[in-house]
Design an enzyme around this catalytic site. Structure first.
Site, PDB file in Angstrom:
ATOM      1  N   HIS A   1      12.758 -18.932 -11.770  1.00 16.43           N
ATOM      2  CA  HIS A   1      14.306 -18.788 -11.135  1.00 16.43           C
ATOM      3  C   HIS A   1      15.063 -18.550 -12.190  1.00 16.43           C
ATOM      4  O   HIS A   1      15.246 -19.115 -13.325  1.00 16.43           O
ATOM      5  CB  HIS A   1      14.680 -20.353 -10.572  1.00 16.43           C
ATOM      6  CG  HIS A   1      16.087 -20.155 -10.194  1.00 16.43           C
ATOM      7  ND1 HIS A   1      16.445 -19.865  -8.919  1.00 16.43           N
ATOM      8  CD2 HIS A   1      17.340 -20.716 -10.643  1.00 16.43           C
ATOM      9  CE1 HIS A   1      17.831 -19.691  -8.826  1.00 16.43           C
ATOM     10  NE2 HIS A   1      18.256 -20.391 -10.007  1.00 16.43           N
TER      11      HIS A   1
ATOM     12  N   GLY B   1       9.722  15.366   8.859  1.00 15.31           N
ATOM     13  CA  GLY B   1       8.597  14.299   8.546  1.00 15.31           C
ATOM     14  C   GLY B   1       9.288  13.136   7.966  1.00 15.31           C
ATOM     15  O   GLY B   1       9.929  13.366   6.955  1.00 15.31           O
TER      16      GLY B   1
ATOM     17  N   GLY C   1      -3.699  15.996 -12.022  1.00 15.78           N
ATOM     18  CA  GLY C   1      -3.340  16.326 -10.427  1.00 15.78           C
ATOM     19  C   GLY C   1      -1.890  16.522  -9.912  1.00 15.78           C
ATOM     20  O   GLY C   1      -0.988  16.501 -10.700  1.00 15.78           O
TER      21      GLY C   1
ATOM     22  N   ALA D   1      -2.660   7.562  -4.880  1.00 11.41           N
ATOM     23  CA  ALA D   1      -3.114   7.822  -6.148  1.00 11.41           C
ATOM     24  C   ALA D   1      -3.988   6.657  -6.519  1.00 11.41           C
ATOM     25  O   ALA D   1      -5.071   6.545  -7.070  1.00 11.41           O
ATOM     26  CB  ALA D   1      -2.147   8.251  -7.135  1.00 11.41           C
TER      27      ALA D   1
ATOM     28  N   VAL E   1      -0.795  15.933   4.725  1.00 13.58           N
ATOM     29  CA  VAL E   1      -1.715  16.896   3.751  1.00 13.58           C
ATOM     30  C   VAL E   1      -2.808  16.981   4.471  1.00 13.58           C
ATOM     31  O   VAL E   1      -3.211  16.375   5.294  1.00 13.58           O
ATOM     32  CB  VAL E   1      -1.892  16.119   2.452  1.00 13.58           C
ATOM     33  CG1 VAL E   1      -0.279  15.865   1.706  1.00 13.58           C
ATOM     34  CG2 VAL E   1      -2.428  14.383   2.725  1.00 13.58           C
TER      35      VAL E   1
END
Length: 467
Positions: free
Chosen positions: A446, A182, A40, A321, A273
């Site tokens: 740590h 945007g 995709g 996603a 979108v």
């Protein structure tokens, strides 16, 4: 007779291919249909290739501006823009091929073509010229067709001068000037990338801050960082129109009632979108839409047609996603009859991969107050982290928000190095219903950046040691 499947999936993105693999694991005869490479937008033109570009920018920025801090000197440091783009495309190609291999490994049928619903149980497969190649039938159909960049008439995208994110990651030449319309995650990531490489960048956002869905303190911190980089940030600013004039684009803006015209080589439209709901037969079957997305039951992902489901960006926000993948798994498990907890939309991590990185999960301070909570808020700056000192990444902070009455962990917000990795601990803690004290009493290694999460929780309860 058409080939018959138990589950047919339209779309091979992070929702579709993950749903297909889970379906195959559960024993369903499965087919996934996509006219393009699997993966995709995310794997081909989004998540993965953009992270490649951003890593290039991060390395260049560190060597150029911080190398001397590490005793590293580079003479005549430079970059090749074309090679940066080529590396990104190469990574995308390799990842998508890996997905194709996963589909084959799981014995899932893969059909390359455009799937069109012709009945409740039948799908026509069309080739690139729109000619029917075959028809298949399926007991259950999952629509995972994703979304595409939203466009507006006053910002006419021509994919040459006024571009979308797809073109922004595949330009043949680096623009000298770029206007980003945007201030969400996509716009901010490209603003960072091009700015580091020397492009003059202006970001226009109509709301009060860039990354407007994030906690205000995080957004303000990022704005200050971007301004130091030379990025111009115009918030509370409306874009009235964008026009191509010769080799330039003119952008007319309205800021507090004052109009102004800006100019740049390229304009990136990153204003959201919209779902891919057209052209594959939804109208014929009467499948219900809502705000140009498919309406589903968010517990089962079933549409108003019993055996047809939809997942991912095509059903609306959050357009992420990892959400599509989670929905795909939950959907096919539901079809199998497996009862699992619903996808928790209140505990979805959001990440922006600029530098410093931004990541969050749960409620912002403002949203928590709107809901009437009395709050305990803990913050820990990376300036006070020994690991952050050692690696030279001292900017930013961790901010954790708790309900003062019952100790519920309401939200976590991180800006700084590796924020997008650190947020997983916060999401898991919320999923496990951790309290502030359970985080404080969990011994953290740590030196690590993750100690900052423990320290922020301690700060909320007046127990912080290092600030």
């Amino acid at each position: 007779m058409p080939n018959k499947y138990q589950i047919a999936i339209l779309g091979g993105g992070p929702g579709g291919y993950v749903a297909a693999i889970r379906a195959a694991q559960l024993g369903f005869k499965t087919v996934v249909i996509d006219k393009d490479n699997l993966g995709g937008i995310c794997l081909n033109w989004g998540c993965i290739p953009t992270k490649s570009l951003l890593k290039n920018a991060e390395i260049y920025d560190n060597l150029k501006n911080h190398g001397k801090e590490f005793g590293i000197y580079t003479k005549d440091l430079s970059f090749n823009f074309t090679e940066i783009i080529q590396r990104s495309r190469g990574i995308s190609d390799k990842i998508t091929k890996n997905v194709e291999m996963l589909i084959k490994k799981n014995k899932i049928d893969r059909m390359r073509g455009f799937g069109k619903l012709i009945s409740q149980n039948e799908i026509e497969i069309l080739d690139k010229d729109g000619k029917k190649t075959e028809t298949i039938s399926a007991d259950n159909i999952i629509i995972a067709t994703g979304a595409r960049p939203k466009t507006f008439p006053n910002i006419p995208v021509d994919r040459k001068n006024i571009i979308t994110s797809t073109e922004a990651m595949n330009l043949s030449e680096q623009p000298k000037e770029l206007i980003v319309i945007g201030g969400g995650a996509i716009g901010i990531e490209f603003a960072y990338f091009y700015s580091v490489l020397g492009t003059k960048v202006t970001v226009i956002e109509m709301l009060d801050h860039i990354l407007p869905v994030e906690d205000a303190e995080v957004s303000i911190t990022l704005e200050k960082n971007f301004k130091k980089r030379g990025i111009e940030i115009l918030t509370k600013t409306l874009v009235e129109k964008a026009e191509v004039k010769g080799n330039k684009v003119s952008v007319t803006i309205n800021q507090n009632g004052e109009k102004k015209v800006l100019s740049a080589d390229k304009v990136l439209s990153a204003i959201g979108v919209t779902g891919n709901v057209e052209g594959f037969g939804l109208e014929k079957l009467g499948i219900e839409l809502f705000k140009n997305h498919i309406k589903v039951d968010k517990k089962t992902y079933q549409t108003n047609t019993p055996n047809i489901y939809a997942i991912g960006d095509v059903i609306g926000p959050p357009w992420l996603a990892h959400v599509a993948s989670a929905e795909g798994i939950h959907c096919v498990e539901g079809i199998k009859g497996i009862k699992n907890p619903d996808v928790d939309y209140e505990n979805i991590p959001g990440c922006t991969y600029c530098q410093p990185q931004v990541a969050s999960v749960g409620l912002t301070e403002a949203k928590a107050r709107e809901r009437g909570y009395e709050l305990k808020i803990g913050k820990f700056p990376f300036m006070a982290s020994g690991k952050a000192f050692a690696v030279g990444e001292r900017e930013g902070f961790v901010k954790l928000i708790f309900d003062a009455k019952y100790g519920e962990f309401l939200g976590g917000h991180i800006i700084g190095s590796e924020a997008t990795e650190l947020i997983a601990e916060v999401a898991l803690a919320r999923a496990m219903e951790a309290t502030g004290h359970s985080i404080i009493k969990t011994v953290h290694a740590h030196p690590t950046l993750s100690e900052s999460i423990m320290e922020a929780a301690a700060n909320a309860y007046g127990e912080a040691v290092h600030i």
